[in-house]
Enzyme design. Sequence first.
Site, short mmCIF file in Angstrom:
data_model
loop_
_atom_site.label_atom_id
_atom_site.label_comp_id
_atom_site.label_asym_id
_atom_site.label_seq_id
_atom_site.Cartn_x
_atom_site.Cartn_y
_atom_site.Cartn_z
N ASP A 1 23.94 20.80 -1.53
CA ASP A 1 25.17 20.60 -2.25
C ASP A 1 26.18 21.69 -2.11
O ASP A 1 25.69 22.89 -1.92
CB ASP A 1 24.89 20.46 -3.70
CG ASP A 1 26.13 19.90 -4.48
OD1 ASP A 1 27.07 19.28 -3.78
OD2 ASP A 1 26.12 19.77 -5.70
N ASN B 1 27.36 8.25 -4.08
CA ASN B 1 28.32 8.78 -2.96
C ASN B 1 28.97 7.75 -2.27
O ASN B 1 30.07 7.79 -1.69
CB ASN B 1 27.65 9.84 -2.02
CG ASN B 1 26.93 10.91 -2.58
OD1 ASN B 1 26.10 11.74 -2.14
ND2 ASN B 1 27.62 11.59 -3.50
C1 IPE Z 1 23.94 15.00 -5.12
O1 IPE Z 1 25.33 15.43 -4.90
C2 IPE Z 1 23.72 13.97 -3.86
C3 IPE Z 1 23.35 14.93 -2.58
C4 IPE Z 1 23.44 16.06 -2.52
C5 IPE Z 1 23.36 14.06 -1.60
P1 IPE Z 1 26.74 15.35 -5.64
O2 IPE Z 1 27.69 16.23 -5.35
O3 IPE Z 1 26.95 13.72 -5.22
O4 IPE Z 1 26.27 15.16 -7.12
P2 IPE Z 1 27.15 15.40 -8.26
O5 IPE Z 1 28.12 14.38 -8.48
O6 IPE Z 1 27.81 17.01 -8.45
O7 IPE Z 1 25.99 15.20 -9.51
C1 IPE Z 2 27.05 17.75 -0.64
O1 IPE Z 2 28.15 18.35 -0.74
C2 IPE Z 2 26.80 16.55 0.40
C3 IPE Z 2 27.02 15.27 -0.06
C4 IPE Z 2 26.94 14.90 -1.32
C5 IPE Z 2 27.35 14.13 0.70
P1 IPE Z 2 29.37 17.84 -1.68
O2 IPE Z 2 30.26 16.86 -0.57
O3 IPE Z 2 28.76 17.26 -2.83
O4 IPE Z 2 30.08 19.20 -1.83
P2 IPE Z 2 30.86 19.59 -3.12
O5 IPE Z 2 29.78 19.35 -4.26
O6 IPE Z 2 31.89 18.70 -3.39
O7 IPE Z 2 31.29 20.91 -3.03
MG MG Z 3 28.48 17.98 -4.60
#
Ligand code: IPE
Ligand code: IPE
Ligand code: MG
Length: 242
Positions: A18, A66
């Site tokens: 993340d 997502n």
């Molecule tokens: C969780 O991250 C899913 C992945 C890392 C693939 P998100 O960024 O989607 O989670 P939330 O929305 O902060 O809970």
């Molecule tokens: C994790 O990074 C990757 C996916 C969930 C695809 P994020 O895209 O959630 O990054 P933040 O949480 O917005 O920084």
């Molecule tokens: Mg995230």
Amino acid sequence: MSQDIVIRVPQHVSIIMDGNGRWAKERGLERTQGHLQGVTSVKKITEEAVAQGVKYLSLYTFSEENWNRPEEEVAYLMKLMFKSISDYLETMIKNGVRFKVLGNRSRLPKDLDEAISQTEKITSAGDKMTLVVFLSYSGKWDILQAAKALAKQAVASGDADSFLEGISEDDFGKFLVTAGIPDPDLIIRTSGEERLSNYLLWQGAYSEFYFTKVLWPDFAEEDFREALRTYAKRDRRYGKVK
Ligand code: IPE
Ligand code: IPE
Ligand code: MG
């Protein structure tokens, strides 16, 4: 890769990768640039995991939720996945990595799904480590699809009551997409968030958790080793008294 080998290495390490978006934002870049940079972390950590003797490394790359992100970001991520798989194929083979993708594959673009199946086949003899990529995955989805499959078998058995009577927790686990893969010993989450976000709900019942503020694109070998060292000091009790 390092010579610094950690003792008492978990058999299965799972990572909720993340912070890609925040990494990009901090630099005034598009979120997609964060995802691109995140792929280099995947490569580094996969090789470090092999070096440390980890048998299963799993990565939460894209959740069912997502899909609700902006269309352009989702499209970029699918293309990036497609490209990364072929870019990384040789390194996986060289490192003895068996590649596996788990999740709701029916939602994936057809070309990506085919590339995944092909890569799974080509790397199937890899015996150093299994790299499990959770893609279009969520824990609730997994449990629900398992329950549906189980119900079908119960009906087909002709005597649903006695069929269901004989189903143990281990039996149920065989209907989850992770069948045959040991439960994660350690779940790492980067970027400072401390939640599961619908990840391995069943399989993570007794996992150890390690949270770090480091954003995924900055997560390096030493951060991974620090997580392993922390795990090595944990006392896993499984509800018993020691
Ligand atoms: C969780 O991250 C899913 C992945 C890392 C693939 P998100 O960024 O989607 O989670 P939330 O929305 O902060 O809970
Ligand atoms: C994790 O990074 C990757 C996916 C969930 C695809 P994020 O895209 O959630 O990054 P933040 O949480 O917005 O920084
Ligand atoms: Mg995230």
